[in-house]
Enzyme design. Structure first.
Site, PDB file in Angstrom:
ATOM      1  N   GLU A 326       0.815  -1.230   0.000  1.00 28.03           N
ATOM      2  CA  GLU A 326       0.000   0.000   0.000  1.00 28.03           C
ATOM      3  C   GLU A 326       0.844   1.274   0.000  1.00 28.03           C
ATOM      4  O   GLU A 326       0.506   2.234   0.704  1.00 28.03           O
ATOM      5  CB  GLU A 326      -0.923   0.013   1.232  1.00 28.03           C
ATOM      6  CG  GLU A 326      -1.914  -1.135   1.244  1.00 28.03           C
ATOM      7  CD  GLU A 326      -2.709  -1.209   2.539  1.00 28.03           C
ATOM      8  OE1 GLU A 326      -3.905  -1.497   2.476  1.00 28.03           O
ATOM      9  OE2 GLU A 326      -2.121  -1.016   3.624  1.00 28.03           O
TER      10      GLU A 326
HETATM   11  C1  TNX Z   1      -4.342  -3.983   4.755  1.00 29.54           C
HETATM   12  S1  TNX Z   1      -2.635  -6.330   4.402  1.00 29.54           S
HETATM   13  C2  TNX Z   1      -3.063  -3.756   5.210  1.00 29.54           C
HETATM   14  C3  TNX Z   1      -2.863  -3.367   6.614  1.00 29.54           C
HETATM   15  C4  TNX Z   1      -4.152  -3.208   7.342  1.00 29.54           C
HETATM   16  C5  TNX Z   1      -5.078  -4.320   6.964  1.00 29.54           C
HETATM   17  C6  TNX Z   1      -6.354  -4.336   7.729  1.00 29.54           C
HETATM   18  C7  TNX Z   1      -1.619  -5.291   4.166  1.00 29.54           C
HETATM   19  C8  TNX Z   1      -0.416  -5.779   3.606  1.00 29.54           C
HETATM   20  N1  TNX Z   1      -1.929  -4.040   4.495  1.00 29.54           N
HETATM   21  O1  TNX Z   1      -2.106  -2.189   6.689  1.00 29.54           O
HETATM   22  O2  TNX Z   1      -3.893  -3.244   8.706  1.00 29.54           O
HETATM   23  O3  TNX Z   1      -5.372  -4.192   5.596  1.00 29.54           O
HETATM   24  O4  TNX Z   1      -7.103  -5.467   7.441  1.00 29.54           O
END
Ligand code: TNX
Length: 519
Positions: A326
């Site tokens: 992300e």
């Molecule tokens: C996505 S999964 C994220 C996390 C969040 C999560 C909550 C991922 C690699 N990144 O930063 O905590 O969703 O479900």
């Protein structure tokens, strides 16, 4: 016989018949082994563990430690002190721990239990440790006025795992969890033969590991958490304590430093890491994707290298997790060289990098691991590069997803995950063109935006964690929801004994009754 003689005889007879305990009976049918072993062949009879039962070890010091772990666990359950002796002789009765070259599979073990003798053979101490978990699940504890009795049904079991990596992840950044809480989670994981705990040590909301060359990371960046609580961090000494505790249970800790996004806590601690030289405020919300290390500044790479160097010194395991998810505030043309450079640094210090599935955009070295969580195209592209994938599909394995619409904790962006949905999938067929040979294993993450206490952790992970343990350990041909839920139901008593804050899903016919009378 004189009258006195008769009286004594009668007295002795009554005494003997009163003190003679009924034969202990246990049945493998009453036990729901999780994960289900490769083969279980039930035999007649029960082995009773008594205070006087000897444990023999035919193997190295590591095996003695495993035998000790078994003996100590029996002590916690029953107060018995089982003595341990080494022996290379043939043993006729008691419990024998033995290293056997006939067992070829990594972590493999074999249990042969009869009325008089239990033999646990394993390839090495690690395999014996996994076998001990099976023995402990086989144990029936029967309690009545005469005290506690321990039985193990006669059985032959052969077992080994399908996947080398069977993990879980705790997000200690969004909310911080103490050393003792992490240790309790490690103990619970060990019962189901999981062997990796990934710690998500840094994120926007908190930096949780002491880095001596950059002390403000924890001083400032560790000082809060989601919703503005006190946060916290592990000193390197505390972290090593966690690593050693896990190692004694044959669990590897994988530390994650998430970058270049998810870095607000670091950016708030050191202004020089920001492109404009200004530190942002600490962040206690739950948005993602707004922060980025400054890709063009050389100090960014000095920072990352210092962190990796210190982390490697306290990490005996083979992997360092570099995050990479992300990074919405980092242009792809910046992201790719960043990941490439950080990947090289991890190899430079002798470790192998793991990253979330977005890292596939960079050219990866063959040993690097891509953790699939959201984007199937990323996972496929990773496999095309010849790297292995760690399966953490959010719609199946994210333990922060609610069970149903009224679950008081958790999120639901990846859907609701009830106990059946968590169990009923196969990592080797989930993504077309990715098969078992491309997969290193399975990991079930617990993100902690809404998780604040150990009770919260347990509520979200139990019972789903047992399902992930079975998915990653047991052969797919033996896995079936209808029979799994019956085995899971039989784990109720054990989970309650361990004081687990279990989510009592209505999909599971929990066996709550006390079934251990001696009749
Ligand atoms: C996505 S999964 C994220 C996390 C969040 C999560 C909550 C991922 C690699 N990144 O930063 O905590 O969703 O479900």
């Amino acid at each position: 016989m004189s009258t006195l003689g008769k009286t004594i005889f009668l007295f002795l007879f009554i005494f003997a018949s009163c003190s003679k305990k009924p034969k202990l009976q246990t049945s493998i049918e009453d036990i729901g082994l999780i994960p289900i072993p490769v083969s279980v062949d039930s035999q007649p009879g029960t082995f009773e563990i008594l205070e006087s039962t000897p444990i023999y070890v035919n193997g190295d010091d590591e095996l003695v430690k495993v035998a000790n772990y078994f003996s100590e666990t029996i002590h916690i359950i029953s107060d018995f002190h089982l003595e341990i002796a080494s022996s290379s002789e043939e043993i006729k009765s008691g419990v024998l721990f033995k290293i056997s070259s006939e067992i070829k599979n990594e972590e493999g073990y074999k249990i042969t239990a009869s009325e008089n003798l239990i033999t646990l053979e394993a390839k090495d101490a690690e395999g014996a440790f996994r076998g001990v978990q099976t023995l402990l699940q086989l144990l029936s504890v029967q309690e009545n006025a005469g005290g506690i009795r321990l039985g193990i049904p006669a059985v032959k079991i052969e077992d080994y795992p399908q996947y080398a990596y069977r993990g879980s992840m705790l997000d200690v950044s969004r909310h911080f969890f103490s050393v003792d809480e992490v240790k309790r989670y490690i103990d619970l994981m060990a019962s189901y033969k999981l062997n990796v705990l990934h710690l998500h040590l840094t994120d926007d909301q908190g930096w949780r590991i002491e880095i001596k060359s950059w002390p403000k990371l924890t001083e400032i960046g560790g000082s809060t958490e989601v919703d503005g609580g006190d946060g916290g961090f592990y000193t390197q000494e505390q972290y090593k304590d966690i690593v050693n505790y896990a190692a004694a249970r044959y669990i590897t800790i994988i530390p994650e430093i998430d970058m270049p996004g998810h870095t607000n806590a670091a950016l708030a601690s050191y202004p020089e890491l920001n492109c404009d030289g200004n530190a942002p405020e600490l962040y206690t919300g739950t948005e993602v994707g707004f922060s980025s290390l400054c890709i063009d500044k050389e100090i960014t790479y000095k920072f990352v290298e210092d962190v990796i160097k210190e982390l490697v010194e306290i990490t005996p395991g083979p992997y360092i997790h570099i995050g990479g998810d992300e990074s919405h505030s980092t242009e792809l043309e910046d992201y790719i060289p960043f990941v490439t450079r950080v990947q090289d640094m991890v190899y430079k210090y002798g470790k192998t990098p793991i990253g979330w599935d977005e890292i596939r955009h960079a050219k990866l070295k063959k040993a690097s691991i891509v953790q699939f969580w959201a984007n199937k195209e990323n996972a496929k592209a990773a496999v095309k590069q010849g790297v292995k994938v760690l399966m953490s599909p959010s719609a199946r394995s994210y333990m922060d997803m609610k069970y149903d619409s009224i679950t008081p904790l958790g999120l639901q962006w990846a859907g609701l995950i009830n106990v059946k949905k968590a169990y009923n999938w196969n990592p080797a067929t989930l993504v077309d063109s990715i098969s078992k040979k491309d997969i290193i294993g399975v990991e079930a993450p617990l993100w902690a935006e809404t998780i604040e206490t150990m009770e919260d952790i347990e509520y979200m992970t139990f019972p789903r964690l047992l399902g992930y343990a079975e998915i990653s350990w047991s052969p797919d041909s033996l896995r079936n929801w209808e029979t799994y839920k019956l085995r899971l139901a039989k784990q109720y008593k054990d989970l309650k004994l361990k004081n687990v804050n279990l989510y009592e899903s209505k999909m599971v016919p929990w066996e709550k009754g006390i079934k251990d009378s001696l009749e």
